[in-house]
Design an enzyme around this catalytic site. Structure first.
Site, PDB file in Angstrom:
ATOM      1  N   ARG A 115      -1.971  33.194 121.930  1.00 56.78           N
ATOM      2  CA  ARG A 115      -1.109  34.367 122.086  1.00 56.78           C
ATOM      3  C   ARG A 115      -1.897  35.652 121.843  1.00 56.78           C
ATOM      4  O   ARG A 115      -2.940  35.656 121.188  1.00 56.78           O
ATOM      5  CB  ARG A 115       0.071  34.285 121.131  1.00 56.78           C
ATOM      6  N   HIS A 160      -0.106  19.643 120.144  1.00 55.35           N
ATOM      7  CA  HIS A 160       0.456  20.987 120.241  1.00 55.35           C
ATOM      8  C   HIS A 160      -0.662  21.979 120.522  1.00 55.35           C
ATOM      9  O   HIS A 160      -1.784  21.841 120.022  1.00 55.35           O
ATOM     10  CB  HIS A 160       1.157  21.349 118.923  1.00 55.35           C
ATOM     11  N   GLU A 182      16.266  27.623 124.927  1.00 53.63           N
ATOM     12  CA  GLU A 182      15.817  26.348 125.482  1.00 53.63           C
ATOM     13  C   GLU A 182      14.295  26.268 125.500  1.00 53.63           C
ATOM     14  O   GLU A 182      13.713  25.211 125.247  1.00 53.63           O
ATOM     15  CB  GLU A 182      16.366  26.165 126.899  1.00 53.63           C
ATOM     16  N   SER A 183      13.638  27.375 125.798  1.00 53.20           N
ATOM     17  CA  SER A 183      12.176  27.391 125.829  1.00 53.20           C
ATOM     18  C   SER A 183      11.591  27.329 124.419  1.00 53.20           C
ATOM     19  O   SER A 183      10.584  26.654 124.186  1.00 53.20           O
ATOM     20  CB  SER A 183      11.688  28.650 126.546  1.00 53.20           C
ATOM     21  N   ASN A 201      15.132  37.372 120.332  1.00 54.59           N
ATOM     22  CA  ASN A 201      16.115  36.983 121.351  1.00 54.59           C
ATOM     23  C   ASN A 201      15.463  36.336 122.564  1.00 54.59           C
ATOM     24  O   ASN A 201      15.843  36.590 123.713  1.00 54.59           O
ATOM     25  CB  ASN A 201      16.955  38.197 121.791  1.00 54.59           C
TER      26      ASN A 201
END
Length: 343
Positions: free
Chosen positions: A127, A123, A300-301, A296
């Site tokens: 960010r 993983h 799927e991502s 929101n």
């Protein structure tokens, strides 16, 4: 050890005016570089499928998924760049001073689930976040093996240690401990894997540890080092870039070394069982998943990190002295992998 005792200012120094553009470009580039290298590593003819998407509240991203490849059963590499007027509760809980400001967030995240039980799941997530006077970098990478190979864990950790040490000698020892703490399943009392590095809320001020476990080993280590000398936006961005680009040399040799090792149904079933822990962590604890759902984001991502096949088993216990038992007894407990030696 490079430390100073300073008083942390209420807000960090403002980022450069082109900060969003530069970070966004880097995150796109990181996605491109990783996907190109993974397609070569996989060696199949499918490649990544790309879906571009827009977020109703502002922004969007690119989701890339590779399924049924030669090496990877499923892998996803996401880029997102979102903005809006209302901050999610998960952010305000940690940084209440951001309330009342619009936000901007961008990042690249990746999870790979190989076919072979001997090739670890891995993983990555880096960010950047801005909200009014508040900004920070976060991210890291961690390795989740299903079978115990100490040289693999050592290689992964040493690669990231080298990237960290280029920028500050206290980064790796702090962020390694933070990773062990963060990727911990409290309800199972075990780590998700052998860890790596993890950091968040880094704005160049004060102590390195900004997590929620004030009594944990990461907090204790950081506290013992005191407040570091101030580091500016450019220094932190350079650190994140080097960590992002350390992924391929950290993981590719491991995958190449293990991919052709033969395995049977026993190993496959154990892999599917251990994948259940990955699902449990991502749906119960992972802050990236929580942030995406609260803002929101594209479902799927957000959930592409989950494995395609998984199983649970009631009261599983590994056979004594088996490789599976070694995983539980040694590899699912924090170890100093960077100093491991075969002797």
């Amino acid at each position: 050890m490079v430390t100073t005792q300073t008083t942390t200012s209420p807000t960090p120094a403002a980022p450069p005016t082109d900060a969003r553009t530069r970070v966004g470009q880097f995150m796109r580039q990181l996605q491109d570089e990783i996907c190109t290298a993974l397609e070569t590593l996989d060696g199949g003819d499918r490649g990544f499928r790309e879906d571009s998407w827009e977020r109703p509240g502002g922004g969007g991203g690119r989701s890339r998924v590779l399924s049924a490849g030669n090496l990877f059963e499923q892998g996803g590499v996401n880029f997102s760049e979102v903005f809006g007027d209302r901050l999610p509760p998960s952010i305000l809980k940690q940084r209440p001073e951001a309330e009342g400001h619009g936000f901007y967030a961008t990042g690249t995240s990746m999870v790979l689930h190989p076919h072979s039980p001997y090739v670890p799941t891995v993983h990555l997530n880096y960010r950047y976040f801005e909200a009014g006077p508040v900004w920070w970098f976060g991210g890291g990478a961690d390795l989740t093996p299903y079978y115990p190979f100490a040289e693999d864990a050592a290689h992964f950790h040493r690669t990231f240690q080298q990237a960290c040490d280029t920028h500050h000698p206290e980064y790796y020892p702090t962020f390694k401990r933070w990773c062990d703490e963060y990727f911990y399943l409290k309800h199972r009392q075990e780590t998700r894997g052998v860890g790596g590095i993890f950091f968040d809320y880094q704005d160049g001020r004060g102590k390195l540890y900004r997590g929620t476990h004030a009594e944990g080993v990461a907090a204790a280590y950081s506290e013992g080092r005191g407040e570091l000398e101030p580091r500016d936006w450019e220094q932190l961005f350079a650190f994140v870039r080097d960590c992002g680009q350390a992924f391929l040399p950290a993981y590719t040799p491991i995958a190449e070394r293990r991919r052709d090792r033969s395995y049977g149904d026993r190993e496959r079933q154990f892999q599917l069982y251990r994948r259940g822990r990955y699902v449990e962590f991502n749906l119960v604890y992972d802050r990236g998943t929580i942030f995406g759902l609260q803002t929101n984001g594209r479902t799927e991502s957000i959930l592409m990190s989950l494995p395609p096949l998984v199983r649970w088993e009631y009261e599983y216990q590994p056979e004594p002295s088996s490789p599976e038992a070694e995983l539980y007894n040694t590899f699912l407990k924090p170890q100093d992998w960077a100093t491991w030696s075969p002797t």
